[in-house]
Design an enzyme around this catalytic site. Structure first.
Site, short mmCIF file in Angstrom:
data_model
loop_
_atom_site.label_atom_id
_atom_site.label_comp_id
_atom_site.label_asym_id
_atom_site.label_seq_id
_atom_site.Cartn_x
_atom_site.Cartn_y
_atom_site.Cartn_z
CE1 TYR A 1 48.05 4.25 -18.76
CE2 TYR A 1 46.15 2.90 -19.30
CZ TYR A 1 46.71 3.94 -18.61
OH TYR A 1 45.94 4.68 -17.74
CG ASP B 1 38.29 2.41 -13.12
OD1 ASP B 1 39.03 2.44 -12.11
OD2 ASP B 1 38.46 3.13 -14.12
CG ASP C 1 45.03 4.51 -13.92
OD1 ASP C 1 45.19 5.41 -13.08
OD2 ASP C 1 43.91 4.16 -14.36
CG ASP D 1 43.14 4.57 -9.61
OD1 ASP D 1 42.99 4.64 -10.85
OD2 ASP D 1 42.75 3.59 -8.96
CG HIS E 1 48.08 8.40 -15.56
ND1 HIS E 1 46.85 8.32 -14.94
CD2 HIS E 1 48.08 7.41 -16.49
CE1 HIS E 1 46.15 7.34 -15.47
NE2 HIS E 1 46.88 6.76 -16.40
CD GLU F 1 42.14 9.36 -11.56
OE1 GLU F 1 40.96 9.22 -11.23
OE2 GLU F 1 42.73 8.62 -12.37
CB CYS G 1 35.46 4.80 -15.58
SG CYS G 1 35.89 4.80 -17.34
NE ARG H 1 42.07 10.46 -15.45
CZ ARG H 1 41.39 9.32 -15.43
NH1 ARG H 1 42.01 8.18 -15.70
NH2 ARG H 1 40.11 9.30 -15.12
CD GLU I 1 40.11 10.09 -19.43
OE1 GLU I 1 40.34 10.25 -20.65
OE2 GLU I 1 40.26 9.00 -18.85
CG ASN J 1 41.95 7.03 -22.38
OD1 ASN J 1 42.14 5.96 -22.96
ND2 ASN J 1 41.20 7.12 -21.30
#
Length: 301
Positions: free
Chosen positions: A48, A62, A89, A91, A116, A118, A126, A161, A195, A217
């Site tokens: 990951y 983040d 990731d 974002d 992914h 989101e 985060c 996500r 999430e 996660n």
């Protein structure tokens, strides 16, 4: 030597096959290319690549400060060093739907197996912090449709996500997350990343509601308890990530070493806890490079 001997397309096909077989896959987070090699050596199922880790590696929080170029470049450096599939990731996709499309193609070119995207607003934050805000459902589904439409390899995994669980307390928050997960699957998502789930029952409810793999996660210091692989498998989860675990472990060890040097004037007391020179050389395949030098580079007819 130099690069993985498994092509990106083969990595993607292997990931798809294992998910289709119903396996639970564990993907520790790689904080650099060498750690990806270590993850493979230890027998894990994939790698990951965390946006939080890339941000931290750059000395940034983040909160959506990294760029597509930075993420794609680091992802390519990591993916090339392992035969395992890498999930990155992405974002919010780094912009509007057209930017999301470009993001997917850039990550395909970087050699990763999937990403992914989101449903937070920009700038994001985060997923286990309070104060998050999510976009409306139409915007969220447009991002996923753009990602699916843009990919050139049909085995590139587009995961959606959703962060809406944190927007409402109790049953209403979970119900909203489930409804959104269903809509994201309808938009073409190959997998769902819910999430900040609160307990195993919430993971189980999401997994029961969609017919695609669900990711858990397992980040430290977050909203979710650190469940075991068997607990998550029983709840219907198929992918487990440990995004910042190795970075936190490495930085914790680095801090202790620096403290010892400051206090005692030498690192001698922690040498026994360090990776040895021989083990480092094994991971970077010094023997393979030496063979190349001997048999190829210095060859004389």
């Amino acid at each position: 030597m130099l690069y993985s001997h498994v092509t990106p397309s083969d990595k993607r096909a292997a990931l798809r096959a294992r998910l289709a077989a119903g396996e639970l896959l564990q993907l520790p987070g790689a904080f650099n290319p060498l750690s990806a090699r270590l993850i493979e050596d230890k027998g894990f199922d994939g790698v990951y690549i965390s946006g939080a880790v890339i941000s931290a590696d750059l000395g940034l929080p983040d909160i959506g400060l990294t760029t597509l170029t930075e993420v794609a470049t680091r992802s390519g450096q990591i993916a090339r060093m392992t035969n395992l599939p890498a999930l990155v990731d992405a974002d919010t996709g780094f912009g509007e739907p057209m930017n999301v499309a470009r993001t997917v193609q850039s990550l395909e070119d970087a050699g990763v197996a999937g990403c992914h995207i989101e449903d937070q607003v920009n700038p994001k934050r985060c997923g286990h912090l309070d104060g998050k805000a999510t976009v409306d459902l139409e915007t969220a589904t447009k991002r996923i449709r753009a990602a699916v439409d843009a990919r050139r390899d049909p085995n590139f995994l587009v995961m959606a996500r959703t962060d809406v669980r944190a927007s409402l307390d109790g049953a209403a928050g979970l119900a909203t997350a489930i409804d959104r997960a269903k809509a994201l699957v309808d938009a073409g998502a190959d997998a769902i990343f819910p999430e900040a789930m609160r307990d195993l029952a919430e993971f189980e409810a999401v997994a029961a509601a969609v017919d695609v793999p669900v990711l858990a996660n397992m980040t430290e210091f977050g909203k979710s308890e650190l469940f075991t692989r068997d607990q998550l498998a029983a709840a219907g989860v198929q992918i487990v990530i440990y995004p910042v675990t190795l970075l936190r472990s490495a930085m914790g060890a680095a801090e202790r070493t620096l403290d010892m040097i400051r206090e005692t004037g030498t690192q001698d007391g922690v040498v026994g806890e360090m990776q040895t020179r021989a083990r480092l050389y094994e991971l970077v395949d010094y023997a393979g490079y030496n063979h190349f030098d001997t048999e190829i580079f210095t060859y004389r007819p």
